[in-house]
Design a protein around this motif. Structure first.
Motif, mmCIF file in Angstrom:
data_model
loop_
_atom_site.group_PDB
_atom_site.id
_atom_site.type_symbol
_atom_site.label_atom_id
_atom_site.label_comp_id
_atom_site.label_asym_id
_atom_site.label_seq_id
_atom_site.Cartn_x
_atom_site.Cartn_y
_atom_site.Cartn_z
ATOM 1 N N THR A 289 0.806 -1.224 0.000
ATOM 2 C CA THR A 289 0.000 0.000 0.000
ATOM 3 C C THR A 289 0.838 1.273 0.000
ATOM 4 N N THR A 293 -0.368 5.181 -0.281
ATOM 5 C CA THR A 293 -0.325 5.946 0.971
ATOM 6 C C THR A 293 0.726 7.039 0.957
ATOM 7 N N LYS A 297 -1.776 9.322 -2.785
ATOM 8 C CA LYS A 297 -2.936 9.754 -2.019
ATOM 9 C C LYS A 297 -3.027 11.271 -1.910
#
Length: 1002
Positions: A289, A293, A297
């Protein structure tokens, strides 16, 4: 390969460092040789990474690596002998130092032997080192720098362009339609959040191909103003990823000429490019992720304020046989003119894709191999029958896992998990603890390719006997059927004097005079389902043996008394040796023993002094019994390193203080505990008296586990109430418990009140508890809190995924409404052997994550309906079942031996239907007309199959002709698939081997 060599080199180097004491060097007269040896080892370690990389394709490098490895193995043998001399001698006052090498040097005969061997090894490594110079290997430091600055040539990056040759079958079309529909439904015009759709599956299953299909779908083109495809590999560049995203969104790259490498400028540029746009973003080949992240994002948060994950994830399933064949065919076709020749090979091709297990990547690999072959039967058959198709304790025994002695099993388990994460092995779904795994044939084939001169693996005794003429193998694995025509001869191994590992499954031929004497370097010996008793007397000759398993060897009734001479033994597995009644007293001298398995044996007593085995980590099938004022459980007290412990015969313990002396609560590493009594429902024993019930309750109360326990298995317990430490509701002593299984609760009348207080419980299985008449609200919350609505007590199962309930009777009073609300993550429910009359209505409406339901041998239930989230349903041997209805997400349905089912409706998502009919059933059920799965698998009588084989002129045609793919089989004797019918609707094709005039079967 480099990891194995590096581990060996490190082990040898550490031991030789201890020899660099001046006194030792002078005693053996090789002080300068020891220094040279250490230097050579360091130099060789520095080039192992590059050597390993070139080992795959360069034959001469492969031979060099093989020679180096064998030299390292010889070095470990030398060091073992030194340590063995010390262990055999035992401590004495005049030794001064227990350094094994120093001890050997102070004994002239040992000094001469060891010194000579070290000199020979030094000379050998000198030769190997000189030969290695000709390869111009890149040293480790330069190799690491090169790897950092220049990415490896293999490019994993993907693009959104769809390769039509990778798209086959109706399944991927169905998947595409389903995902596009979900996207359209979830992403309305007014939606202002980020919707996340996850496509998951093993490596090579076709996730990227499906993503491309969705990405290029016309509906997606119309719905989203901007589409971005980002290939996120393990070696991705953050700058490059941001630049690609900006360009795909028609944004402007910052910096002079758009060449900025500054993330501080690129992130705002991306945010500006996507602002106020409806974005469809694909992140392909995600390994974590962090990419989202820590990188993307921030930019996308400008266009959407929140994030919402859509469950369940879309799992890409394996290809059905016809689709797999279509994919293989696309890979091997060169021109349309070759298609007829390829079609003639379909029967072999179907067998090849079956070995590929429906994995598209594996099928493509095999297609690439077949492209190099002529389109002749013998060439394809050669590929099909190639022999290359063919435990943590072993790793430790071989020296592949080394480090802190207290954490070897833990480290080995981490290696095991890593293999699973990398999709090199795949856990068997029938085993929740992932101890049983499968390796895909293509991965296995590649592993065997890398070890082709080191390991011999086969399934035919006759073929192996011919390959064992050259004494060169280090590892041997044989699995035979044990018949005379396929019998493996032990005598054929006698020339394989370098063997370090022998694994044999299935019986083999032993002749008079056969022994284990030839295998002086053996570390691993695994014998399963064979007669081995004649060879056990020579076990003491295996001085280097670390791992010994004799599983299901029913001719073994004892082990030799001199088993203690195998002083390095760490792993002893005797599971399933049902004739084994006693262990030798000398077993308590195996000080290195870490693993002992006595499950399913007749060993009912243990030698006194067992407590000396303080290195034990795993112990199974330990018998509890009392002899005078001594109880075997007392021997467990000092075994503080235990991780797994299985106790049997607990009904034999009459003194509760003995159970307390086992000191289970003090075993701070214990994660698995099995507590078994032999009083079961199957052996027709008398009902235990109240006194006996009271005693067993007290014994179990004293077997209090530590708070770190994760897995508890209770079997044959005949107390009226479960142990206090399980029934407690005031606190949760089992805060780490993940798996709770209870079998044969003969007299127990109540399940634990405090189950809902177990915060990590994932699996609950209750098997055969006939005294439990009712399961009500107490199953969810404790009596202390039930009548106090304001209580803050936890009343849910936050992590429960699986519930298996077998033979709990009279469930009419089960109050489900509260219970199902307490199981928000329940994914799998299994109900077996009961008189359940109805499915509790709350189950369908509250257990919203329920995906799989298995029901078998339920007498009274007549319908299964309204399971809104279930994707897989199996129904077996339910004589009153008549109706299956309203399962909107059901994809896989299996119906076995349910002759009264008349209605199957409202299953719009059904893809695969499996139907097993009784042999007495003479026709297909009418409900088939109402469903349209992509694939229908049928096991039926030959009468039904014959009628289907008549095609349009047969009475069954209208029931199945609308289904795209049909596989139907009828057995003949022991052959479950003797007769078959394969049908495809579009393009029409029907293939069968059923004799058409076989229509008068009764």
């Amino acid at each position: 390969m480099a990891g194995v060599l590096d581990a060996l080199a490190s082990y040898v180097s550490n031991m030789l460092t201890e020899m660099a004491i001046e006194e030792v060097a002078m005693l053996i007269g090789v002080s300068s040789g020891i220094d040279d040896l250490s230097v050579k080892l360091r130099d060789l370690k520095n080039v192992l990474a590059d050597a390993d990389k070139r080992n795959i394709t360069d034959e001469s490098v492969r031979e060099w690596v093989e020679e180096l490895k064998r030299a390292m193995y010889r070095a470990t043998d030398i060091l073992d002998l030194c340590q063995l001399r010390v262990m055999e001698q035992g401590p004495s006052r005049d030794m001064g130092c227990l350094n094994p090498l120093l001890f050997c040097m102070r004994h002239p005969l040992h000094a001469h032997e060891i010194g000579s061997r070290i000199k020979v090894l030094n000379q050998k490594l000198d030769e190997i080192s000189k030969r290695g110079g000709s390869f111009n290997f890149i040293k480790l430091e330069a190799y690491q720098n090169r790897k950092t600055t220049n990415p490896p040539p293999v490019n994993r990056k993907t693009n959104p362009l769809l390769e039509r040759s990778s798209v086959v079958g109706e399944k991927i079309e169905d998947d595409t339609r389903a995902l596009v529909h979900m996207l359209m439904m979830e992403s309305g015009d007014k939606s202002d959040s980020i919707m996340v759709f996850a496509i998951v599956g093993v490596g090579g299953i076709g996730k990227t191909t499906l993503s491309k299909k969705v990405f290029n779908d016309e509906a997606i083109q119309d719905k989203f103003t901007t589409k971005i495809w980002l290939s996120v590999t393990q070696e991705f560049s953050e700058v490059e990823l941001l630049q690609t995203a900006i360009t795909s969104a028609n944004g402007n790259l910052p910096g002079p000429g758009g060449g900025s490498q500054d993330k501080a400028l690129l992130v705002p540029a991306l945010a500006s490019a996507i602002r106020d746009k409806k974005i469809f973003l694909v992140l392909d080949d995600m390994w974590g992720t962090n990419e989202w992240t820590n990188l993307l994002k921030a930019a996308f948060s400008h266009s959407a304020p929140g994030m919402k994950a859509v469950h369940p994830y879309h799992h890409v399933d394996k290809l059905e046989p016809e689709d797999a064949w279509s994919l293989l065919k696309k890979q091997v076709l060169t021109t349309e003119k070759t298609e007829p020749a390829v079609d003639m090979l379909k029967d072999i091709g179907l067998q090849i894709v079956e070995k590929c297990d429906g994995l598209p990547l594996a099928i493509k690999v095999m297609g690439g191999l077949l492209c190099q072959k002529d389109k002749e039967r013998h060439d394809w058959e050669k590929v099909l029958h190639d022999s290359t198709w063919s435990f943590v304790g072993m790793w430790i025994g071989e020296g592949f896992v080394h480090g802190d002695s207290d954490k070897l099993e833990e480290l080995g388990n981490e290696y095991h998990k890593e293999l699973i994460l990398r999709n090199l092995i795949e856990p068997d779904p029938l085993y929740s603890n992932q101890t049983i795994c499968h390796m895909h044939d293509v991965v296995r084939s590649f592993a065997q390719f890398l070890t082709r001169d080191e390991a011999l693996i086969g399934h035919s005794g006759e073929i192996l006997n011919s390959k064992l003429s050259l004494p060169k193998f280090l590892r041997l694995s044989v699995e035979t059927k044990g018949g005379q025509s396929d019998e493996f001869e032990w005598r054929c191994l006698q020339e394989q004097k370098s063997l370090r590992s022998i694994i044999i499954i299935g019986n083999f031929k032993i002749q008079s005079g056969d022994s284990l004497m030839s295998f002086s370097s053996l570390r691993t010996l695994h014998i399963e389902s064979a007669n081995f008793a004649a060879l056990t007397e020579s076990l003491y000759q295996l001085k280097h043996l670390r791992y010994l398993t004799l599983q299901n060897c029913n001719d073994i009734n004892s082990l030799p008394e001199d088993i203690h001479k195998v002083k390095f033994l760490q792993h002893l597995g005797l599971e399933g040796c049902r004739s084994l009644v006693k262990l030798p007293d000398s077993i308590v001298k195996l000080e290195e023993l870490r693993f002992l398995d006595l499950d399913d044996t007749c060993v009912n007593n243990m030698p006194r002094g067992f407590c000396a085995l303080i290195n034990l980590r795993e112990l199974y099938g330990f018998p509890a019994y009392v002899n005078g004022d001594w109880c075997s459980l007392e021997e467990l007290g000092p075994l503080s390193h235990l991780i797994h412990l299985g106790l049997k015969g607990l009904e034999n313990v009459a003194v509760t203080s003995s159970a307390l002396k086992a000191m289970l609560v003090a075993k701070v590493h214990l994660t698995l505990m099995k507590l078994h009594c032999t009083n079961t429902l199957d052996n027709n024993r008398r009902v235990p008296s109240e006194k006996e019930q009271g005693i067993i309750e007290e014994v179990f109360d004293e077997l209090y586990p530590p708070s770190c326990i994760e897995n508890i298995n209770i079997q044959g317990y005949f107390g009226r109430q479960l142990p206090r430490w399980m029934m407690s509701t005031a606190t949760s002593p089992l805060k780490s418990l993940r798996f709770l299984t209870m079998h044969e609760l003969v007299c127990c009348t109540q399940l634990p009140d405090g189950l809902c207080l177990l915060p990590r419980l994932e699996l609950l299985a209750v098997d055969r508890a006939p005294a439990i008449k009712r399961v009500g609200p107490e199953f969810v919350q404790s009596p202390d809190h039930r009548h106090h609505p304001s209580s803050q007590a936890t009343t849910s199962f936050p992590r429960l995924h699986q519930m298996k309930l077998n033979a709990l009777v009279q469930w009419e009073d089960w109050e489900w409404e509260e219970q199902v609300q307490a199981m928000p993550l329940l994914e799998e429910l299994s109900i077996v052997r009961c008189n359940l009359r109805r499915i509790p209505p709350g189950l369908a409406s509250h257990a919203r994550a329920l995906k799989k339901v298995y029901m078998s041998n339920i007498e009274g239930l007549d319908s299964v309906e309204n399971f809104g989230s279930v994707t897989e349903l199996r129904l077996s041997r339910m004589p009153e079942m008549t109706r299956i209805s309203n399962l909107p997400k059901l994809q896989n349905l299996e119906i076995s031996f349910c002759p009264k089912v008349e209605l199957l409706e409202q299953v719009p998502a059904l893809r695969r239907l499996v139907l097993n009919l009784w042999h007495s059933e003479k026709q297909l059920p009418l409900y088939l007309q109402a469903v349209k799965p992509s694939h229908f698998l049928l096991n039926c009588s030959r009468k039904v199959l014959t009628s289907m084989a008549l095609g349009k002129s047969g009475s069954e045609w209208y029931k199945f002709s609308h289904i795209q793919h049909v596989e139907a089989y009828a057995k003949d004797g022991g052959n479950e698939k003797k007769w078959h019918l394969l049908y495809t609707r579009e393009p029409y094709k029907i293939d069968t081997n059923v004799v058409q005039d076989y229509s008068n079967e009764k």
